[in-house]
Each structure stands twice: as structure tokens, then as C-alpha cells.
Design a protein around this motif. Structure first.
Motif, PDB file in Angstrom:
ATOM      1  N   MET A   1      -2.350  27.698 -16.218  1.00 38.82           N
ATOM      2  CA  MET A   1      -1.672  28.539 -15.897  1.00 38.82           C
ATOM      3  C   MET A   1      -1.132  28.508 -14.816  1.00 38.82           C
ATOM      4  O   MET A   1      -2.131  28.919 -13.101  1.00 38.82           O
ATOM      5  N   LYS A   2       0.317  27.669 -14.100  1.00 38.20           N
ATOM      6  CA  LYS A   2       0.601  28.247 -12.561  1.00 38.20           C
ATOM      7  C   LYS A   2       1.187  29.567 -12.355  1.00 38.20           C
ATOM      8  O   LYS A   2       1.859  30.694 -12.828  1.00 38.20           O
ATOM      9  N   THR A   3       1.404  30.300 -10.920  1.00 31.20           N
ATOM     10  CA  THR A   3       1.762  31.046 -10.713  1.00 31.20           C
ATOM     11  C   THR A   3       2.929  30.212  -9.912  1.00 31.20           C
ATOM     12  O   THR A   3       4.031  29.270 -10.682  1.00 31.20           O
ATOM     13  N   LEU A   4       3.908  31.479 -10.124  1.00 30.48           N
ATOM     14  CA  LEU A   4       5.944  30.845  -9.892  1.00 30.48           C
ATOM     15  C   LEU A   4       5.770  30.489  -8.462  1.00 30.48           C
ATOM     16  O   LEU A   4       6.608  29.280  -7.424  1.00 30.48           O
ATOM     17  N   LYS A   5       4.543  31.081  -7.208  1.00 30.12           N
ATOM     18  CA  LYS A   5       4.666  30.054  -6.436  1.00 30.12           C
ATOM     19  C   LYS A   5       4.501  28.582  -5.859  1.00 30.12           C
ATOM     20  O   LYS A   5       4.591  27.816  -4.835  1.00 30.12           O
ATOM     21  N   GLU A   6       3.998  28.426  -7.716  1.00 28.37           N
ATOM     22  CA  GLU A   6       3.954  27.096  -7.706  1.00 28.37           C
ATOM     23  C   GLU A   6       4.792  25.752  -7.641  1.00 28.37           C
ATOM     24  O   GLU A   6       4.532  24.543  -7.599  1.00 28.37           O
ATOM     25  N   ILE A   7       5.798  26.467  -8.558  1.00 35.67           N
ATOM     26  CA  ILE A   7       6.534  25.704  -9.424  1.00 35.67           C
ATOM     27  C   ILE A   7       8.037  24.801  -8.159  1.00 35.67           C
ATOM     28  O   ILE A   7       8.379  25.686  -7.512  1.00 35.67           O
ATOM     29  N   PRO A   8       8.238  23.675  -7.982  1.00 33.21           N
ATOM     30  CA  PRO A   8       8.902  23.306  -6.963  1.00 33.21           C
ATOM     31  C   PRO A   8      10.289  23.974  -7.604  1.00 33.21           C
ATOM     32  O   PRO A   8      10.782  23.960  -8.356  1.00 33.21           O
ATOM     33  N   CYS A   9      11.141  23.261  -6.328  1.00 23.60           N
ATOM     34  CA  CYS A   9      12.758  23.769  -6.731  1.00 23.60           C
ATOM     35  C   CYS A   9      13.323  22.757  -7.643  1.00 23.60           C
ATOM     36  O   CYS A   9      12.855  21.604  -8.462  1.00 23.60           O
ATOM     37  N   GLY A  10      14.503  23.871  -8.381  1.00 20.00           N
ATOM     38  CA  GLY A  10      15.080  23.334  -9.735  1.00 20.00           C
ATOM     39  C   GLY A  10      14.697  23.175 -10.846  1.00 20.00           C
ATOM     40  O   GLY A  10      15.067  22.603 -12.305  1.00 20.00           O
ATOM     41  N   GLU A  11      13.372  24.092 -11.093  1.00 22.47           N
ATOM     42  CA  GLU A  11      12.605  24.251 -11.712  1.00 22.47           C
ATOM     43  C   GLU A  11      12.871  25.657 -12.659  1.00 22.47           C
ATOM     44  O   GLU A  11      12.888  26.513 -12.057  1.00 22.47           O
ATOM     45  N   THR A  12      13.116  25.613 -13.783  1.00 23.71           N
ATOM     46  CA  THR A  12      13.366  26.908 -14.975  1.00 23.71           C
ATOM     47  C   THR A  12      12.079  27.150 -15.969  1.00 23.71           C
ATOM     48  O   THR A  12      11.736  26.383 -16.476  1.00 23.71           O
ATOM     49  N   VAL A  13      11.538  28.075 -15.185  1.00 23.95           N
ATOM     50  CA  VAL A  13      10.340  28.661 -16.025  1.00 23.95           C
ATOM     51  C   VAL A  13      10.414  29.829 -16.965  1.00 23.95           C
ATOM     52  O   VAL A  13      11.663  30.213 -16.774  1.00 23.95           O
ATOM     53  N   THR A  14       9.464  30.236 -17.584  1.00 22.89           N
ATOM     54  CA  THR A  14       9.588  31.599 -18.332  1.00 22.89           C
ATOM     55  C   THR A  14       8.356  32.071 -17.926  1.00 22.89           C
ATOM     56  O   THR A  14       6.476  31.946 -18.155  1.00 22.89           O
ATOM     57  N   LYS A  38      13.532  34.077 -18.194  1.00 26.04           N
ATOM     58  CA  LYS A  38      13.775  32.942 -17.446  1.00 26.04           C
ATOM     59  C   LYS A  38      13.625  32.920 -16.668  1.00 26.04           C
ATOM     60  O   LYS A  38      14.437  34.269 -16.070  1.00 26.04           O
ATOM     61  N   VAL A  39      12.791  32.013 -15.642  1.00 22.07           N
ATOM     62  CA  VAL A  39      13.489  32.338 -13.947  1.00 22.07           C
ATOM     63  C   VAL A  39      13.416  31.064 -13.410  1.00 22.07           C
ATOM     64  O   VAL A  39      12.588  30.102 -13.576  1.00 22.07           O
ATOM     65  N   PHE A  40      14.450  31.104 -12.971  1.00 21.72           N
ATOM     66  CA  PHE A  40      14.881  29.436 -12.578  1.00 21.72           C
ATOM     67  C   PHE A  40      14.529  29.381 -10.846  1.00 21.72           C
ATOM     68  O   PHE A  40      14.594  30.264 -10.251  1.00 21.72           O
ATOM     69  N   VAL A  41      14.562  28.480 -10.215  1.00 21.46           N
ATOM     70  CA  VAL A  41      13.507  28.877  -8.724  1.00 21.46           C
ATOM     71  C   VAL A  41      14.711  27.810  -8.080  1.00 21.46           C
ATOM     72  O   VAL A  41      14.908  26.543  -8.129  1.00 21.46           O
TER      73      VAL A  41
END
Length: 73
Positions: A1-14, A38-41
Motif C-alpha cells: 500500500m502506498k502513501t499520498l506522499k509517494e504518488i506522482p503528480c497528475g495521478e488520482t488515487v482513492t 478521490k484525491v488528485f495530486v
């Protein structure tokens, strides 16, 4: 499982889970970041702090420490 900190720009995650204790967790939830949302980075500062995200239609800046407490998929 990933944290929000690890998500690259331009991606949407739940958001799947919030870690952290008491007031900090409460503050994150008060900002509208709850399980299932949903969170968009949008962008990340050059040193990675803060992270800019879009949640529930509004923009939000999160510290790296807070973004680490938000588990996403």
C-alpha cells in the motif's frame, strides 16, 4: 500500500485508510480527506514539501508528514 506522499503528480488515487493519532487525524478528516474519497495530486514543491492536492473540488496543501499518514490505492 502506498502513501499520498509517494504518488506522482497528475495521478488520482482513492484514500483507503488514515493513520496517525487524535488531533492530527481529526484535522486531516476535517479537511475532507476521509476513507473512499478521490484525491488528485496537482503538484509537489521542489523539495517535496508541501504537496498540493485537489479533494472534493477544492485545492489543499499538505505537509509531507501529513501526506505520509494517508494510505491510498
Amino acid at each position: 500500500m502506498k502513501t499520498l506522499k509517494e504518488i506522482p503528480c497528475g495521478e488520482t488515487v482513492t484514500v483507503t485508510k488514515l493513520t496517525g493519532e487524535g488531533p492530527v487525524k481529526r484535522r486531516i478528516m476535517d479537511m475532507g480527506i476521509t476513507k473512499g474519497v478521490k484525491v488528485f495530486v496537482r503538484k509537489m514543491a521542489p523539495l517535496g514539501d508541501p504537496v498540493e492536492v485537489t479533494v472534493r473540488g477544492y485545492e489543499l496543501s499538505l505537509r509531507k508528514a501529513d501526506a505520509e499518514m494517508i494510505l491510498v490505492e
